[in-house]
Enzyme design. Structure first.
Site, short mmCIF file in Angstrom:
data_model
loop_
_atom_site.label_atom_id
_atom_site.label_comp_id
_atom_site.label_asym_id
_atom_site.label_seq_id
_atom_site.Cartn_x
_atom_site.Cartn_y
_atom_site.Cartn_z
N GLU A 1 -7.94 3.52 8.95
CA GLU A 1 -8.59 2.88 7.80
C GLU A 1 -8.40 1.37 7.86
O GLU A 1 -9.30 0.60 7.55
CB GLU A 1 -8.00 3.45 6.49
CG GLU A 1 -8.88 3.22 5.27
CD GLU A 1 -8.75 1.85 4.66
OE1 GLU A 1 -9.76 1.36 4.10
OE2 GLU A 1 -7.67 1.25 4.73
N LEU B 1 0.85 -1.18 0.00
CA LEU B 1 0.00 0.00 0.00
C LEU B 1 0.89 1.23 0.00
O LEU B 1 1.86 1.30 0.77
CB LEU B 1 -0.88 0.03 1.26
CG LEU B 1 -1.99 -1.00 1.36
CD1 LEU B 1 -2.68 -0.89 2.72
CD2 LEU B 1 -2.99 -0.85 0.24
#
Length: 190
Positions: free
Chosen positions: A31, A24
């Protein structure tokens, strides 16, 4: 044997980028907590049963998960891979991790299991693309990150003819990034 209804969960930046070089491109702990809570949440009537949720992912997505979180707890982890085998996960029971050769095999295994509440598609790009072609998708939980990142994998465009946005959170800010939680639902056939 009825195939399961599916939900997708994804975080994407502007341009629908979801990753770069197997990772990521952002760090958003809140999140990630949202991801964990949503993919573990079960219907209230099943809370005191042995039913749980399933997560379907590709090999690269599994490999991108930090070791301390593998396998994803309280979820049945189905890994779609042509290179991994069940023998690669001898330390885990098949109640935790199952390796399958195709997305359709993952769906068949979930349908046969009989103790799955919700099924989540969690990536990567190829798995998302395959899932989005199916009428089995009910909901898409989409975290929209309001920034651009260099990405080499992307989430497919959401077809507004098939899905409608039913919820949008207030804006969150973490690590100088703004993002919102969106939920799309498949439109009913008329």
């Amino acid at each position: 044997m009825a195939l399961p209804k599916l939900n997708i969960i994804v975080a994407a930046c502007k341009g629908n980028g979801i990753g770069n070089q197997g990772r990521l491109p952002w760090f958003l702990p809140a999140e990630m907590r949202y991801f964990r809570e949503v993919t573990q949440e079960r219907r209230e009537e099943l809370l005191n049963t042995c039913e749980r949720n399933a997560v379907i992912m590709g090999r690269k997505t599994y490999e991108s998960i930090p070791d301390r979180f593998k396998p994803l707890k309280n979820r049945w982890n189905l890994i779609v891979s042509n290179t991994l085998t069940q023998d690669d996960f001898k330390e885990h029971s098949t109640d935790q991790i199952v390796v399958v050769k195709s997305f359709s095999e993952a769906l068949e295994r979930i349908a046969k299991n009989g103790k799955i509440d919700k099924t989540w598609v969690i990536g990567g790009n190829g798995i998302y693309q395959e899932a989005m072609k199916l009428p089995l998708i009910e909901y898409i939980y989409f975290t929209r990150i309001d920034a651009e990142f260099a990405c080499d994998v992307f989430f497919p465009e959401i077809d507004n003819n098939c899905f409608e946005k039913i919820r949008e959170s207030e804006e969150h800010n973490e690590n100088n990034l703004n993002y919102r939680f969106l939920i799309y639902k498949r439109k009913s056939e008329k």
